[in-house]
Design an enzyme around this catalytic site. Structure first.
Site, PDB file in Angstrom:
ATOM      1  N   TYR A   1      -7.092  63.098  61.448  1.00  0.00           N
ATOM      2  CA  TYR A   1      -6.217  62.847  62.599  1.00  0.00           C
ATOM      3  C   TYR A   1      -5.042  61.933  62.229  1.00  0.00           C
ATOM      4  O   TYR A   1      -4.052  61.890  62.953  1.00  0.00           O
ATOM      5  CB  TYR A   1      -6.985  62.204  63.759  1.00  0.00           C
ATOM      6  CG  TYR A   1      -8.069  63.044  64.382  1.00  0.00           C
ATOM      7  CD1 TYR A   1      -8.297  64.365  64.001  1.00  0.00           C
ATOM      8  CD2 TYR A   1      -8.895  62.501  65.369  1.00  0.00           C
ATOM      9  CE1 TYR A   1      -9.310  65.118  64.570  1.00  0.00           C
ATOM     10  CE2 TYR A   1      -9.915  63.252  65.954  1.00  0.00           C
ATOM     11  CZ  TYR A   1     -10.120  64.551  65.543  1.00  0.00           C
ATOM     12  OH  TYR A   1     -11.133  65.280  66.114  1.00  0.00           O
TER      13      TYR A   1
ATOM     14  N   HIS B   1     -16.866  66.667  59.067  1.00  0.00           N
ATOM     15  CA  HIS B   1     -15.965  67.274  60.053  1.00  0.00           C
ATOM     16  C   HIS B   1     -16.087  68.797  60.102  1.00  0.00           C
ATOM     17  O   HIS B   1     -16.127  69.398  61.182  1.00  0.00           O
ATOM     18  CB  HIS B   1     -14.519  66.855  59.753  1.00  0.00           C
ATOM     19  CG  HIS B   1     -13.602  66.957  60.914  1.00  0.00           C
ATOM     20  ND1 HIS B   1     -12.457  66.203  61.028  1.00  0.00           N
ATOM     21  CD2 HIS B   1     -13.641  67.720  62.029  1.00  0.00           C
ATOM     22  CE1 HIS B   1     -11.848  66.498  62.162  1.00  0.00           C
ATOM     23  NE2 HIS B   1     -12.540  67.429  62.779  1.00  0.00           N
TER      24      HIS B   1
END
Length: 266
Positions: free
Chosen positions: A39, A97
């Site tokens: 991110y 992830h």
């Protein structure tokens, strides 16, 4: 500390935008903040948490190991880097992830490395994100189901992911629903709007309540303080069995997070 049922997602939020969102969220009462290495906002999230005046112990922080850092050589150093950015010695939950693209690395290798990070005290709990049943089985075979505390996957009324949810729950693994508002698409669905009208609520609150009533943790994101507040209020909304049944009929396999390196979904 048990994870709150509703947290603040930070996907796609950058710079001052993410600082403001986390500041507002913490002021309103959010105590779970979800971020990830990819991110590019861990430092800003850490800055906002540090400036909040709320004790670190009162806030649950989740981050996620990016695919480029899955190798044994990279995983723990990358998590240490995340901790430095987040200004904390330990995160509460660290997730893989995504499975390694094209399964170039074995699940056992990177889940063992993540378990080692836990043993070192870098993370309180570990889990996985965007795993299929096959990947989850491999992780369980490697470290045991009791070691995997959470599965974070895309869940919303238009993608209900029942197969993987049933499998994970049978293994005692908790579920976190990301994109629970389907990027805002839930706001325009006539069935959700009709249910919202019954409860003097919003379609977004109905979608969140639907996930919460199934026992999922939800992590919606917003840059608007009014929306952050409204999302938090979804915890008080109680849908009827008829409402739940109507929402079950909205399943259409509409997957929004489906990059070219995604696994073959169940």
């Amino acid at each position: 500390m048990q994870n709150p049922s509703i947290g603040l997602g930070t996907f796609r939020l950058q710079g001052q935008q993410v600082i403001d969102s986390v500041n507002n969220g913490l002021e309103l009462g959010y105590r779970l903040i979800d971020t990830a290495q990819i991110y590019g906002n861990e430092a800003e999230v850490g800055e906002a948490i540090a400036a909040s005046g709320i004790s670190r112990e009162a806030i649950s922080i989740t981050t996620k190991i990016w695919t480029e850092n899955l190798s044994r050589e990279k995983l723990i150093p990358s998590l240490r880097e995340s901790l430095a950015k987040l200004q904390t010695k330990q995160v509460d939950l660290t997730l893989i992830h995504w499975p390694a693209p094209r399964d170039a690395l074995q699940v056992a290798d990177y889940i063992h490395a993540l378990a080692e990070a836990k043993a070192l005290g870098l993370t309180r709990q570990i889990g996985v994100s965007n795993f299929t049943i096959t990947h989850l089985k491999a992780a369980i075979a490697a470290v045991g189901a009791s070691e995997i505390s959470d599965l974070q996957i895309e869940i919303h009324p238009f993608l209900q992911s029942r197969k993987i949810i049933d499998y994970a729950r049978n293994q005692g693994i908790a579920i976190t629903a990301y994109m629970p508002l389907a990027y805002g698409k839930v706001l325009y669905d006539p069935i959700l709007q009709a249910i919202a009208a019954q409860h003097q609520a919003t379609a977004a609150q109905v979608a969140l309540a639907w996930s919460l009533q199934q026992g999922f943790t939800v992590i919606p994101s917003s840059t608007q303080r009014t929306n952050l507040k409204a999302n938090l209020e979804a915890t008080r909304l109680q849908l009827t069995s008829e409402n739940i049944q109507a929402i079950a009929g909205l399943e259409r396999g509409e997957r929004l997070a489906n990059p070219d390196f995604a696994p073959q979904w169940d």
